[in-house]
Every structure is written in structure tokens, then in C-alpha cells.
Write an enzyme that holds these catalytic residues in place. Structure first.
Site, PDB file in Angstrom:
ATOM      1  N   ASP A  16       0.843  -1.194   0.000  1.00  0.00           N
ATOM      2  CA  ASP A  16       0.000   0.000   0.000  1.00  0.00           C
ATOM      3  C   ASP A  16       0.881   1.247   0.000  1.00  0.00           C
ATOM      4  OD1 ASP A  16      -2.515   1.431   0.265  1.00  0.00           O
ATOM      5  OD2 ASP A  16      -1.876   1.875   2.308  1.00  0.00           O
ATOM      6  N   ASP A  18      -0.371   4.791   1.212  1.00  0.00           N
ATOM      7  CA  ASP A  18      -0.610   5.740   2.301  1.00  0.00           C
ATOM      8  C   ASP A  18      -0.293   5.144   3.665  1.00  0.00           C
ATOM      9  OD1 ASP A  18      -1.531   7.457   0.313  1.00  0.00           O
ATOM     10  OD2 ASP A  18      -3.549   6.630   0.445  1.00  0.00           O
TER      11      ASP A  18
END
Length: 327
Positions: A16, A18
């Protein structure tokens, strides 16, 4: 002619962006004072914010190292109301991971609000939202108070075969045990124990939080927890928070109240159950009935539901709203 076996395909790894590769708070700090006031509570909607963010410490080196061992992709969500977000995330990957043929990370960037639709072996993600908690492979939760608190812990586990932490083992067990179960409104049930886990602090409370329903709602037993190596006081707390058939609510919550670890988790459990966001989709009558039940439970625990919601409300991390909403 000599026969050579084809090399085994590399395992697929998703990472991922963020709060995993990207340090989201670093973008907030660079907003103007006016922008911080305008977008407070939904900073991900601030135009251009994703272009301002710095990498998480050690993240870029870890990505390059992992890319040598795994078929590696970057997967992320982008807020619907920020039209620059998708573009800025592509530019961020190009800037920090390069565009040469060695990495070509920008060609492996997937933007999706349904990460569970991606097929693979591992997903490194800070939150369970947007399908991460229902990923069919192994979810490695990343963050200071998560199963994998640093990039060193991630690379050690994936590359050198280090043993998983007890918290990671608990998360994996809960995800497996609750597979196929849904809550009252049809949402995958695993999101509830994961939410409870995220509302408490400390590794032991998080372990009990994510396991708090496995004995009550699945075929998992207390003996199974012991056989997997969970400490006895962890098993006792799970036992305390597990309802026994035929037991009155007074008897049940008295057991909970007598176990400090179970008490913390039960309060977090009530806070998530009473969260208006989780009750969306229920009838007004059902919501009223459930709130009366939760208010009575809080009183039996020696507090009030209002106090519990203040203490154990939804975590307010400086992450995009899209990472908090369900898929």
C-alpha cells in the site's frame, strides 16, 4: 539434451502507499494554514497534498529489496473528491522509485477501492479498510502499534523467514476463522474484530481484540489458542469476553469486568457496535433496540456508553478518508 526445470514463479506481493510507503502527516505539515483549516478532518481532499508527501523511513530501500525477491505491485486508493490524487500518486511513485526498467514501479501501481480483488500472496497495508482485511493472501499490518511496526520487521519476515509476531498470528487466525461470515448488514464480519483491535492500545489488548469473537462465533476453541502458543493470560481474557450459552447478561459482564484485559476489549467492542457508521443500513427500530442493549451493557461494566464512545471511538489517524471508509 539436458532438461532444466523452470524456476518457480515468484510470489506476488502488494504494498500500500498511504502510511506504508508514504508518510501522510508530512503532506499535512506542508499545507498552508488556510488549507489545513479548510480541509481539517478530510485532508486527503486537499488538492495536491499527495505530491507533498515524503516517504516513510526505510520504505524505499525496503521496496527495492523486496522487489528483488517478489513479483511486487503497489496498490492504493484515491479519494473520490480530489481529482489530483490519482495523478499525484503516479508522480510520487515515479519521483521516489524511478521510471527506469529496473523498477518500473509506476507501471505496477494499482488504484482500487477493493484491494481484496487483487490476487496474490502478501499485502502490506496499515489499515484493514478498502478490502485489505479480506485480502485472500496474507495481510501484513504495518504501523507503529501493528504486527509489523517497521520495514525491518517486514523484510525480516518475508525474506529471512523470521517467525511471525503473536499479533500477526492472531490476525491471521481471525481472518481464517471468520472467512465467509457477515454482520447484520452484510459486511464481511472480519472488519468488526479488526476495528476492535484498532481501537485499543498495546499488543496484548490488540491480540485479544482481534480474537474476541473467534471462540464464540467460529469452531476455534480455547485449546486451539493454547496450541498456537498464545499466553495463558491472553487465553483467559478471550475466555472472559466470550459469551456462554444460557448465561445472563449480568453474569457475562461480571466475568468481563473481573478481567482487566477483557474489560478494555469489551469497551472497544461496544464502541464499534454502537458506532453510527456501523449501524447504517439497519432500521430505526433495530438501531434503537441495539442502543438500549449497549447502554445497559455499559452500565453493567461500571460506566456509560457516552464515556466508552469518547474513550474508544474510531481512531482518528491523519490518513485519507478513503482509507477509513469500507470498500
Amino acid at each position: 539434451m539436458t532438461h532444466h526445470d523452470a524456476p518457480a514463479p515468484r510470489k506476488i506481493l502488494y504494498i500500500d502507499l498511504d502510511s506504508t510507503l508514504i508518510d501522510f502527516p508530512s503532506g499535512i505539515r506542508q499545507l498552508t494554514h488556510e488549507a489545513r483549516e479548510e480541509y481539517e478532518g478530510h485532508y486527503d481532499d486537499a488538492p495536491g497534498i499527495f505530491a507533498l508527501m515524503h516517504p516513510v523511513p526505510d520504505a524505499l530501500a525496503a521496496y527495492r529489496e523486496l522487489a528483488q525477491h517478489f513479483d511486487t505491485y503497489i496498490v492504493s486508493t484515491a479519494p473520490w473528491h480530489n481529482v489530483s490524487a490519482c495523478h499525484d500518486k503516479v508522480l510520487w511513485v515515479q519521483k521516489h522509485l524511478g521510471i527506469d526498467s529496473e523498477t518500473a514501479a509506476h507501471k505496477r501501481l494499482i488504484l482500487s477501492h477493493h484491494k481484496n480483488l487483487n490476487r496474490g500472496d502478501y499485502l502490506i497495508d496499515a489499515r484493514s479498510a478498502n478490502g485489505a482485511g479480506c485480502f485472500k493472501g496474507e495481510w501484513l499490518q504495518f504501523g507503529p502499534d501493528a504486527a509489523f511496526p517497521s520495514w525491518t520487521s517486514v523484510t525480516d519476515y518475508l525474506i529471512t523467514g523470521a517467525q511471525p509476531s503473536p499479533l500477526h498470528d492472531a490476525i491471521t487466525l481471525a481472518r481464517t476463522a471468520h472467512t465467509g461470515q457477515v454482520d447484520r448488514v452484510g459486511v464481511a464480519y472480519i472488519y468488526h474484530p479488526l476495528a476492535v483491535m484498532q481501537r485499543v492500545s498495546g499488543t496484548e489488548a490488540k491480540i485479544v481484540g482481534v480474537l474476541h469473537d473467534v471462540v464464540e462465533h467460529t469452531d476455534t476453541t480455547l485449546a486451539d489458542l493454547r496450541s498456537r502458543g498464545f499466553a495463558e493470560h491472553i487465553v483467559e481474557a478471550v475466555d472472559a469476553v466470550t459469551k456462554v450459552k444460557g448465561e445472563s447478561i449480568e453474569e457475562y459482564l461480571a466475568r468481563v469486568k473481573a478481567n482487566p484485559l477483557a474489560l478494555i476489549v469489551k469497551k472497544a467492542d461496544l464502541s464499534h457496535n454502537a458506532d453510527p457508521a456501523r449501524q447504517t443500513g439497519l432500521s430505526a427500530a433495530s438501531r434503537g433496540r441495539l442502543m438500549q442493549k449497549y447502554e445497559r451493557s455499559a452500565l453493567l461494566l461500571g460506566t456509560t456508553l457516552e464515556t466508552i464512545l469518547e474513550q474508544f471511538g474510531a481512531p482518528r489517524a491523519p490518513e485519507p478518508v478513503a482509507e477509513i471508509q469500507s470498500a
